[in-house]
Structure formats: C-alpha cells, structure tokens
Design an enzyme around this catalytic site. Sequence first.
Site: not given
Length: 365
Positions: A38, A328, A331
């Site tokens: 991600s 977040d 991340h």
Amino acid sequence: MKGPVVVLLGLVIVGAIGASSADARRPVMPAIFVLGDSTLDVGNNNHLPGKDVPRANEPFYGIDFPGGAQATGRFSNGYNIADFVARQLGFERSPLAYLVLKSRNYLIPSALKRGVSYASAGSGILDSTNAGKNIPLSKQVSYFASTKAEMEAVWGSHKVTKLLASSFFLLGFGSNDLFQSRPKSQADVAALYATLVSNYSAAITDLYGMGARKFGIISPGPVGCVPRVRLLNATGACNDGMNRLTVGLAAAFKSGLATTLSPTRLPGLMYSLADSFAGTRANFDNPQAAGFMNADSACCGSGRLGAEGECMRNATVCSDRDAYAFFDNVHPSQRAAELGAQALFVDGPTQITTPISFKELAHQR
C-alpha cells in the site's frame, strides 16, 4: 478503510518540497514498473472484489492530490512514495494501476510509454499474507508477464526487450509479511527470513528472466512505530520486538539478495536496496529536524493517537498535513513520502541504499 500495516520511509533532507519536481525534465528511462504494497498502490485495490479488501476510496484520502481533492486509491493525503520516485526519474507521477488500465483498455499504450503499477495494499512476499484481500507478489509478477506478452504482440520482442532492459522496476514488500507473522523462537524467525528472502529472490529472478534489469528495492521500515501498533502500548511507545524483526529482515535482504542477485549469477542485473528502517529512524528520534510536529499519531482518524478509528468520511483530519509523519494510522503523509523518496537518491555519508543509490541505478547504462 481497513488498512494493512505498512511503514513510512523518511529521512531528513535539506531542501524545498519542490526539489523532486519533474518539471522541465525528460524521463531518464522509458518506463517504470511498480510492484509492492500500500505504500506504492495507486488504485489497484479499488478494483478488487470483496468487502474486506483494503481500499483508499474514502474522504479524506487524496485531499491534497494535485488537480483537486480526490480519493485516487493512494493511502495518502496526496502523492505516495511511488509518485515521488517517479518524479525523481523525470515522470509526472507513478504509472497508473494495472486494473485501472485494463478497465480503460489502455494497458499497452501506458506500458510502452510510461509503465504500469501492479502494487496492491495488504500484499506480501508470501501468498498467505492477507490472502484473498490483495494481489500478492506472485500474482503481480504474473500480471507483468501477461503485460509483456501483450506488449510484444504490438511492438515485437526485440523492441520490448530493449525497453524493459532500460526501464526501472520499483519493488516494496515485506511489512505485511512481518505483521502477519507470529514467530515464537529464534528458529522461527530464521525460518521466516529464509522463506521471505527465497521467495523474493525467486520473484526478482523471474522478472529478470522476462527482461527486467534495473531494480530499486525498498525494505520495510519500523513496523513497530506506526500509530496502530503504538496504540497497543499504554505509553504510546514503539513495539521494540516488531522493530527488531524488521532490522533482522533488512539484514537478511542485504546478504541474501547480494548472493542471489550477483552479476555472476544474473549477468546485467543491477539493483539498489534501501534500508527504510535506518532512514525512518530520523523521523522518530528528532521529528522537528525533519519538519514534523507529530511523528506518532495519525493526521486522519479518531481516538487516542488518531489510531482508534479509520480515516474515513466521519474522521477528524488535521489542518497541517505536512506537520504529520503519518496520514492515517499506518501510512505516511505526502510530506513523509516525499522525504523518503528523496532519501533513496542520496549518495554519500547519509546514503541508505546499497550497493548503489537509486540515482546511480537510474543512470547506469
């Protein structure tokens, strides 16, 4: 958003945000092919079925994305590390996601002129990591193989071979494998490292067999320091045990890949391996020096450390995203991603890459 645990890459770099701009520069190579998790995903997971697939398709993802706030599938308030690596190489941003290009029937034009991203949030080196909720490394390699076959049908094998040999292959895996692992002894840890290095080496060797020659590899950073993990500690401190696992894996990658990717074994292959853990520690040890006012909490989320709730429509979002290392609860922010990408291209005493930097790799002929 149900997010996998990944880690930011960052280093203190003196200079303005615009230092990595691709403006007024031509790409130094024909294309970029991205495989990873991600930290590099630019939208593949938005096109995967299943309610438990981690997706960055909610506000406030993309709130600072150039050209207007929009959730683009990046787990960031704006650009991610793949975008900034691409900009360092002279491109506007990361190539588009494979599944996006397939849906638009634009895969081959992009592959021939810009590249393709196969990166998928939650993915790992092992197929068993978050199984069924992502595109694992093996499947990403398979997607590249099918892309290459379609490229050759249009351009012919000779031209495609030449293009791939000059292209940049950006890889970033391992964080999710570590977070999913539960080693109970040093023997378990050694076995885990051996399996990860073996599978990673095999995948890179497969890509080499299909024509890839230049590999920029980003190792995991301190998984024990992301807000979601800190939340489990009453003091909000990092999880030292998880970080020791990361340091050990970085060492295993360094020694293992040096052997399996040696020029004598794979002639013409060149690579740069980034020690994300070493680079990221600067953010946590002295966040103010990196320009961060906060390096332990999520900018977007809710509850303690902003990590008890996901970043979604009803979350609280900070006003100064550049002041936070994390966007977040797992991340990096756009600012942290930019600093991280810059660090990959640094030569000299502060270099976090081996045996050469991404900059040197990009200019190898």
